[in-house]
Design an enzyme around this catalytic site. Structure first.
Site, PDB file in Angstrom:
ATOM      1  CE1 TYR A   1      -3.449   2.823   0.380  1.00 46.17           C
ATOM      2  CE2 TYR A   1      -2.175   3.430   2.321  1.00 46.17           C
ATOM      3  CZ  TYR A   1      -3.145   3.725   1.387  1.00 46.17           C
ATOM      4  OH  TYR A   1      -3.821   4.943   1.439  1.00 46.17           O
TER       5      TYR A   1
ATOM      6  CE  LYS B   1      -2.603   6.842  -1.804  1.00 46.65           C
ATOM      7  NZ  LYS B   1      -3.820   7.129  -2.609  1.00 46.65           N
TER       8      LYS B   1
HETATM    9  N1  LIG Z   1      -8.674   6.425   4.983  1.00 46.03           N
HETATM   10  C1  LIG Z   1      -7.563   7.045   5.346  1.00 46.03           C
HETATM   11  O1  LIG Z   1      -7.239   7.178   6.539  1.00 46.03           O
HETATM   12  C2  LIG Z   1      -6.662   7.620   4.279  1.00 46.03           C
HETATM   13  C3  LIG Z   1      -6.939   7.500   2.931  1.00 46.03           C
HETATM   14  N2  LIG Z   1      -6.068   8.068   1.998  1.00 46.03           N
HETATM   15  C4  LIG Z   1      -6.341   7.997   0.565  1.00 46.03           C
HETATM   16  O2  LIG Z   1      -7.602   8.590   0.311  1.00 46.03           O
HETATM   17  C5  LIG Z   1      -8.229   7.970  -0.802  1.00 46.03           C
HETATM   18  C6  LIG Z   1      -9.634   7.562  -0.426  1.00 46.03           C
HETATM   19  O3  LIG Z   1      -9.550   6.638   0.652  1.00 46.03           O
HETATM   20  P1  LIG Z   1     -10.830   6.160   1.473  1.00 46.03           P
HETATM   21  O4  LIG Z   1     -11.963   7.045   1.162  1.00 46.03           O
HETATM   22  O5  LIG Z   1     -10.409   5.963   2.854  1.00 46.03           O
HETATM   23  O6  LIG Z   1     -11.038   4.734   0.829  1.00 46.03           O
HETATM   24  P2  LIG Z   1     -12.373   4.054   0.281  1.00 46.03           P
HETATM   25  O7  LIG Z   1     -12.035   2.638   0.027  1.00 46.03           O
HETATM   26  O8  LIG Z   1     -13.519   4.357   1.167  1.00 46.03           O
HETATM   27  O9  LIG Z   1     -12.594   4.814  -1.086  1.00 46.03           O
HETATM   28  C7  LIG Z   1     -11.910   4.498  -2.253  1.00 46.03           C
HETATM   29  C8  LIG Z   1     -12.896   4.532  -3.407  1.00 46.03           C
HETATM   30  O10 LIG Z   1     -12.178   4.203  -4.596  1.00 46.03           O
HETATM   31  C9  LIG Z   1     -12.977   3.298  -5.324  1.00 46.03           C
HETATM   32  N3  LIG Z   1     -12.152   2.436  -6.140  1.00 46.03           N
HETATM   33  C10 LIG Z   1     -11.334   1.441  -5.724  1.00 46.03           C
HETATM   34  N4  LIG Z   1     -10.802   0.824  -6.766  1.00 46.03           N
HETATM   35  C11 LIG Z   1     -11.271   1.436  -7.871  1.00 46.03           C
HETATM   36  C12 LIG Z   1     -11.086   1.232  -9.266  1.00 46.03           C
HETATM   37  N5  LIG Z   1     -10.316   0.258  -9.726  1.00 46.03           N
HETATM   38  N6  LIG Z   1     -11.721   2.057 -10.115  1.00 46.03           N
HETATM   39  C13 LIG Z   1     -12.541   3.034  -9.650  1.00 46.03           C
HETATM   40  N7  LIG Z   1     -12.766   3.260  -8.356  1.00 46.03           N
HETATM   41  C14 LIG Z   1     -12.134   2.468  -7.473  1.00 46.03           C
HETATM   42  C15 LIG Z   1     -13.726   2.473  -4.297  1.00 46.03           C
HETATM   43  O11 LIG Z   1     -14.878   1.864  -4.859  1.00 46.03           O
HETATM   44  C16 LIG Z   1     -14.033   3.513  -3.243  1.00 46.03           C
HETATM   45  O12 LIG Z   1     -15.285   4.102  -3.460  1.00 46.03           O
HETATM   46  C17 LIG Z   1      -7.343   6.801  -1.210  1.00 46.03           C
HETATM   47  O13 LIG Z   1      -6.589   7.177  -2.331  1.00 46.03           O
HETATM   48  C18 LIG Z   1      -6.441   6.589  -0.008  1.00 46.03           C
HETATM   49  O14 LIG Z   1      -5.198   6.078  -0.375  1.00 46.03           O
HETATM   50  C19 LIG Z   1      -4.976   8.757   2.398  1.00 46.03           C
HETATM   51  C20 LIG Z   1      -4.679   8.893   3.719  1.00 46.03           C
HETATM   52  C21 LIG Z   1      -5.477   8.347   4.761  1.00 46.03           C
HETATM   53  C1  LIG Z   2      -4.292  -2.747  18.434  1.00 45.30           C
HETATM   54  C2  LIG Z   2      -3.960  -2.699  16.993  1.00 45.30           C
HETATM   55  C3  LIG Z   2      -2.510  -2.792  16.826  1.00 45.30           C
HETATM   56  C4  LIG Z   2      -4.522  -1.407  16.418  1.00 45.30           C
HETATM   57  C5  LIG Z   2      -4.534  -1.444  14.915  1.00 45.30           C
HETATM   58  C6  LIG Z   2      -4.788  -0.094  14.373  1.00 45.30           C
HETATM   59  C7  LIG Z   2      -4.588  -0.063  12.854  1.00 45.30           C
HETATM   60  C8  LIG Z   2      -5.678  -0.846  12.202  1.00 45.30           C
HETATM   61  C9  LIG Z   2      -4.491   1.378  12.365  1.00 45.30           C
HETATM   62  C10 LIG Z   2      -3.325   2.117  13.053  1.00 45.30           C
HETATM   63  C11 LIG Z   2      -2.842   3.172  12.068  1.00 45.30           C
HETATM   64  C12 LIG Z   2      -3.832   3.100  10.926  1.00 45.30           C
HETATM   65  C13 LIG Z   2      -3.387   3.627   9.552  1.00 45.30           C
HETATM   66  C14 LIG Z   2      -2.945   5.078   9.615  1.00 45.30           C
HETATM   67  O1  LIG Z   2      -3.961   5.887  10.168  1.00 45.30           O
HETATM   68  C15 LIG Z   2      -2.528   5.634   8.295  1.00 45.30           C
HETATM   69  C16 LIG Z   2      -3.299   5.209   7.125  1.00 45.30           C
HETATM   70  C17 LIG Z   2      -3.180   5.958   6.016  1.00 45.30           C
HETATM   71  C18 LIG Z   2      -3.774   5.588   4.810  1.00 45.30           C
HETATM   72  O2  LIG Z   2      -3.468   6.152   3.760  1.00 45.30           O
HETATM   73  C19 LIG Z   2      -4.753   4.488   4.776  1.00 45.30           C
HETATM   74  C20 LIG Z   2      -5.190   4.017   6.128  1.00 45.30           C
HETATM   75  C21 LIG Z   2      -4.035   3.921   7.114  1.00 45.30           C
HETATM   76  C22 LIG Z   2      -3.070   2.881   6.546  1.00 45.30           C
HETATM   77  C23 LIG Z   2      -4.535   3.505   8.522  1.00 45.30           C
HETATM   78  C24 LIG Z   2      -5.070   2.053   8.518  1.00 45.30           C
HETATM   79  C25 LIG Z   2      -5.390   1.513   9.918  1.00 45.30           C
HETATM   80  C26 LIG Z   2      -4.209   1.623  10.874  1.00 45.30           C
HETATM   81  C27 LIG Z   2      -3.068   0.741  10.387  1.00 45.30           C
END
Ligand SMILES: NC(=O)C1=CN([C@@H]2O[C@H](COP(=O)(O)OP(=O)(O)OC[C@H]3O[C@@H](n4cnc5c(N)ncnc54)[C@H](O)[C@@H]3O)[C@@H](O)[C@H]2O)C=CC1
Ligand SMILES: CC(C)CCC[C@@H](C)[C@H]1CC[C@H]2[C@@H]3[C@H](O)CC4=CC(=O)CC[C@]4(C)[C@H]3CC[C@]12C
Length: 369
Positions: free
Chosen positions: A159, A163
């Site tokens: 992952y 990214k």
């Molecule tokens: N959730 C988090 O804490 C963080 C997320 N991100 C980034 O933010 C973005 C969104 O993440 P989330 O909303 O958390 O994830 P999510 O899984 O809820 O949303 C991702 C979306 O992309 C769509 N998707 C996946 N594969 C696809 C494909 N092949 N074609 C078209 N659409 C596709 C999914 O259907 C989904 O709706 C991602 O790029 C992720 O890497 C970055 C930092 C933290």
């Molecule tokens: C008791 C356990 C060890 C607790 C597990 C917690 C984990 C599931 C999460 C701890 C840190 C999270 C990640 C972090 O917030 C940064 C992220 C950035 C992204 O771009 C995608 C999500 C994630 C990797 C997030 C995922 C869950 C954790 C690993």
């Protein structure tokens, strides 16, 4: 009336617009971008909630498609002024293969860049992640760092590697000539751990706590700080960066910005308790209940079980060697680059972010009963 019709001229495309962050970006654009004429939402899975958006003044076009399919991406991008590329495969639990993660996150991003170049779209915002920086495999802390803090970014997990590669491609594409001869202007936003309404991992941890009789057991020392940012503020940052990229391409093109707000610095578990506590859950222990070596052993055992069971079923628990290392390594951000470059201020205070998240969790709670 004529004025507002003239002002409404821009076409935006949000890839991954039905995901956790994507939905917030879509709703935020509709609220905060008055120049929108059409909003295209491209996702592998379209949500039923899109229907309610179709009755507003902005034309909302839902496109079911796959970013790994170049022709589908090109068709969606054609005629868009701005692309916000949030689609991605967020998997740190071993649900998808490394090849699939690479295909979606890297090849998907390449397809988006090429589609912009071929069709003449000039502005591209990429949702990157704090994970392109760290924590690294050596477990070095990143304490209140900013975009210029030196840090050895070394990844082994698919992952963060995907990214990081995708972010690099987006930044390198800045300045390429798009169809018509104008330069492509790109930038990347790097959220830390996002929380808020719709957060699947928070939901999973909540239900896990319920199954354990309303208790969670501390696994990580409270002194390990983990950066978190509210989804509404991350969405607002996307809207603002997309708008300002058009006004200040020379300053913002090719830049990266951490996403930040006023959420407090806490450990992953203590931060979650800000929401889980008001929903009736309790975190047991002021110190980790199990020694770290035992947690590492359990995490390794989970990884082994995942591998053994793979032919029969998907075993993907929260705890694995990678997530343990993530949760157990300090990674926090302290920066004002977004404020300096494009005037970003969080739209939601910490109190409001917290209240909104708790309200969502409580609604989820009552709908589950
Ligand atoms: N959730 C988090 O804490 C963080 C997320 N991100 C980034 O933010 C973005 C969104 O993440 P989330 O909303 O958390 O994830 P999510 O899984 O809820 O949303 C991702 C979306 O992309 C769509 N998707 C996946 N594969 C696809 C494909 N092949 N074609 C078209 N659409 C596709 C999914 O259907 C989904 O709706 C991602 O790029 C992720 O890497 C970055 C930092 C933290
Ligand atoms: C008791 C356990 C060890 C607790 C597990 C917690 C984990 C599931 C999460 C701890 C840190 C999270 C990640 C972090 O917030 C940064 C992220 C950035 C992204 O771009 C995608 C999500 C994630 C990797 C997030 C995922 C869950 C954790 C690993």
């Amino acid at each position: 009336m004529a004025d507002s019709a003239q002002a409404q001229k821009l076409v935006y495309l949000v890839t991954g617009g039905c995901g956790f962050l994507g939905e917030h970006v879509v709703r935020m654009l509709l609220q905060q971008e008055p120049r929108l004429r059409e909003l295209r939402i491209f996702d592998l899975h379209l949500g039923p909630w899109l229907e309610e958006l179709k009755t507003g003044p902005v034309q909302v076009t839902a496109i079911q498609g796959d970013v790994t399919q170049a022709h589908e991406v090109a068709a969606a991008v054609a005629g868009a002024h701005v692309v916000i590329h949030t689609a991605g495969l967020v998997d740190v639990f071993g649900k998808a293969s490394p090849e699939t993660i690479h295909e979606v996150n890297v090849q998907g991003t390449k397809n988006v860049i090429e589609a912009c170049v071929q069709t003449g779209t000039q502005f591209l915002v990429y949702t990157s992640s704090m994970e392109v920086v760290g924590p690294n495999i050596k477990g070095h802390p990143f304490y209140r760092g900013n975009e210029d803090t030196p840090y050895e970014a070394v990844h082994r997990h698919p992952y963060p590697s995907s990214k990081a590669r995708a972010e690099q491609l987006v930044l390198e594409a800045n300045g390429r000539k798009v169809r018509g001869g104008l330069p492509l202007v790109t930038c990347a936003l790097r959220p830390t751990g996002i929380y808020g309404e719709g957060h699947q991992i928070m939901r999973d941890i909540y239900y896990q706590g319920l199954r354990l009789g309303g208790r969670l057991f501390r696994a990580i020392p409270a002194s390990v700080e983990h950066g978190r940012v509210y989804v509404g503020n991350v969405a607002w940052m996307h809207v603002l960066v997309a708008r300002e990229l058009q006004q200040r391409p020379a300053l913002m093109g090719g830049q990266v910005y951490f996403c930040y707000d006023k959420s407090p610095y806490k450990s992953y578990e203590d931060f979650n308790m800000e929401f889980l506590g008001p929903c009736g859950l309790r975190l047991v222990g002021t110190r980790p209940l199990l020694p770290y070596w035992l947690l590492m052993l359990l995490a390794a055992l989970n990884a082994l079980l995942q591998w053994l069971l793979r032919p029969l079923l998907l075993y993907a628990p929260l705890l694995n060697p990678y997530t343990l290392a993530m949760a157990n390594t300090t990674f926090t951000v302290s920066t004002n680059k977004a404020q300096r470059h494009f005037g970003y201020e969080p739209l939601f205070s910490w109190e409001e972010s917290r209240t909104r998240t708790i309200r969502w969790m409580q609604a989820m709670d009552s709908s589950a009963q």
